[in-house]
Scaffold this active site. Sequence first.
Site, short mmCIF file in Angstrom:
data_model
loop_
_atom_site.label_atom_id
_atom_site.label_comp_id
_atom_site.label_asym_id
_atom_site.label_seq_id
_atom_site.Cartn_x
_atom_site.Cartn_y
_atom_site.Cartn_z
N SER A 278 -3.49 -2.83 7.56
CA SER A 278 -4.86 -2.58 7.99
C SER A 278 -5.84 -3.56 7.35
O SER A 278 -6.93 -3.77 7.85
CB SER A 278 -5.27 -1.14 7.68
OG SER A 278 -5.02 -0.84 6.33
N TYR A 279 -5.44 -4.16 6.22
CA TYR A 279 -6.22 -5.24 5.60
C TYR A 279 -5.24 -6.19 4.93
O TYR A 279 -4.17 -5.80 4.49
CB TYR A 279 -7.28 -4.72 4.62
CG TYR A 279 -6.76 -3.78 3.56
CD1 TYR A 279 -6.35 -4.26 2.31
CD2 TYR A 279 -6.67 -2.41 3.80
CE1 TYR A 279 -5.88 -3.39 1.33
CE2 TYR A 279 -6.20 -1.54 2.82
CZ TYR A 279 -5.81 -2.05 1.60
OH TYR A 279 -5.33 -1.20 0.63
N HIS B 101 -0.64 -4.61 -0.43
CA HIS B 101 -0.77 -3.30 -1.04
C HIS B 101 0.43 -2.44 -0.64
O HIS B 101 1.06 -2.66 0.39
CB HIS B 101 -2.09 -2.62 -0.65
CG HIS B 101 -2.27 -2.46 0.82
ND1 HIS B 101 -2.60 -3.51 1.67
CD2 HIS B 101 -2.17 -1.36 1.62
CE1 HIS B 101 -2.71 -3.06 2.91
NE2 HIS B 101 -2.44 -1.76 2.91
N VAL B 102 0.75 -1.48 -1.50
CA VAL B 102 1.91 -0.61 -1.29
C VAL B 102 1.42 0.83 -1.31
O VAL B 102 0.63 1.22 -2.17
CB VAL B 102 2.97 -0.84 -2.40
CG1 VAL B 102 4.13 0.12 -2.23
CG2 VAL B 102 3.45 -2.29 -2.39
#
Length: 164
Positions: A99-100, A104-105
């Site tokens: 989504s961006y 990230h996890v």
Amino acid sequence: QWVYNILEKKAEADRIIHENPDPCDGFVLVPDFKWNQNQLDDLYLIALVQRREVKSLRDLTAEHLPLLRNILQEGKEAIAKRFGVPGSQLRIYLHYQPSYYHLHVHFTALGYDAPGSSVERAHLLADVIDNLVLDSTYYQKRALTFALRADEILFKKFQEAGRV
């Protein structure tokens, strides 16, 4: 920008659950906005990597294995310590498409059907690590299936190109 504000502690510093400040292999673990932190049934945290040049699953190579292993191990330990939820009760994954575009996890409770946790979008972190051990450039070569909503810009681009 909000990701950088968290990493630089300009915002949400009080929400940080765990931090590994290493500029290469570190990350910050924070509760996701979708989780109100009142119950563990819908536990949802995000690990934001310190490295800014790693945007998505496609950027990952064997060089990132120490980072990914840190996130997996330290993230599970921090959640167990803070919330009493063992690693065996967590779903730990990356989205593709994200989504961006800052790696990230996601860490969610195993029983929680979180948005984007389905097989069309979620790639388990343990599997990502294993794939990179087998082939350093796995995610540069691999065809990755993902679902799109009809109202998404990328879907419209695929339509225009005659790919849908």
